[in-house]
Design a protein around this motif. Structure first.
Motif, mmCIF file in Angstrom:
data_model
loop_
_atom_site.group_PDB
_atom_site.id
_atom_site.type_symbol
_atom_site.label_atom_id
_atom_site.label_comp_id
_atom_site.label_asym_id
_atom_site.label_seq_id
_atom_site.Cartn_x
_atom_site.Cartn_y
_atom_site.Cartn_z
ATOM 1 N N SER A 184 77.383 -38.035 66.190
ATOM 2 C CA SER A 184 76.770 -39.043 67.062
ATOM 3 C C SER A 184 76.037 -38.379 68.209
ATOM 4 O O SER A 184 76.248 -37.192 68.506
ATOM 5 N N GLY A 207 68.518 -39.028 66.766
ATOM 6 C CA GLY A 207 69.177 -40.245 66.324
ATOM 7 C C GLY A 207 68.247 -41.443 66.263
ATOM 8 O O GLY A 207 67.493 -41.702 67.207
ATOM 9 N N SER A 244 75.514 -44.052 66.950
ATOM 10 C CA SER A 244 75.240 -43.574 65.598
ATOM 11 C C SER A 244 74.851 -44.767 64.745
ATOM 12 O O SER A 244 74.948 -45.917 65.188
#
Length: 285
Positions: A184, A207, A244
């Protein structure tokens, strides 16, 4: 019900699915992957995940065996065949199999493409409500963390260490500053209410949820500062959280047994999670 998975153009019961023992993904972790969340039977942030998949493959000289539209259709077929309402779809693309084990490879290998589903509760999730505890560990991964490869052994070992210590996950450190979580992106909220997170580079994964969150934060007039932050800054933070694809946003309530925000999820993390889910659902395909 046995899951249906996708392997190189075929939809198969998971018990009948296989790849060669000489596949480079198995032998060398010569592979990239993506995870797309599914809510209400629809794909979340799919365009971003496909763009990152293409970038990861390009960086390693791999070629996608089908078009983006075909990949979307495969995702939807798996949702339908597995009656998936909420969870995620994992896609793994390997360089393929040349018939034996060899470090070198040719450019003409046929890639291996595998997709499978995982049903899980993403919305009504106790962890999201209660927050997680993390411990700090040294980041021992390779220097191209921006490529989403399946070389996840360092993260697996780090998470195992965390669980042995009674924690939920890790925050990884390099030269005294936080890179990211075990799987994450990592954030803190300082005493002025500003969200601080490490800037994009080859040191962290770019991300997809992170990109959406930062845009939403700006729309909410939350100040975003993209810079490295130290472990000591994290200990003193007003809030901390991770993001995430399938966690969306989870508050971090302790780092190395230092309670963050009194050991309770903070308002910034809660608000960003709420807004992200609302907007992601409205844009799902």
């Amino acid at each position: 019900m046995e899951r249906t998975v996708y392997v190189n153009g075929k939809y198969l019961p998971e018990s009948q699915a296989s790849v060669s023992v000489f596949d480079r993904g198995f032998l060398f972790a010569d592979a990239v992957y993506e995870v797309t969340a599914v809510l209400d039977g629809k794909l979340i942030d799919q365009a971003g995940h496909l763009a990152r998949l293409k970038r990861s493959a390009t960086e390693l000289g791999m070629v996608l065996p089908c078009s983006e539209q075909e990949l979307i259709q495969i995702h939807h077929q798996l949702i339908e065949k597995n009656q998936l309402v909420e969870g995620g779809i994992y896609l793994q693309l390997t360089r393929g199999n040349e018939g034996d084990r060899d470090f070198s490879f040719s450019d003409g290998i046929k890639p291996t493409l595998v997709l499978f589903t995982q049903a899980r509760n993403l919305i009504e999730n106790d962890t999201a409500q209660q927050g997680i505890k993390v411990i700090s560990v040294e980041d021992i991964r390779w220097r191209r963390r921006d490529i989403k490869t399946t070389c996840l052994l360092p993260a697996c070992l780090a998470k195992h260490i965390a669980h042995q210590a009674g924690a939920d996950d890790v925050w990884m450190l390099e030269n005294g500053v936080v890179t990211e979580g075990g799987s994450s992106n990592a954030y803190i909220v300082d005493q002025l209410g500003r969200v601080i997170t490490r800037p994009l580079s080859q040191d962290i994964l770019h991300g997809i949820t992170r990109a959406s969150l930062l845009q939403m934060a700006q729309d909410l007039d939350i100040t975003i500062i993209e810079r490295p932050f130290t472990l000591q800054e994290a200990y003193a933070a007003q809030e901390a959280f991770i993001s995430s694809a399938t966690a969306f946003v989870w508050p971090v309530i302790a780092i190395d047994e230092h309670r963050i925000g009194g050991g309770q999820p903070g308002p910034v993390a809660r608000k960003l999670r709420e807004i992200y889910i609302e907007i992601a659902r409205s844009r799902a395909i």
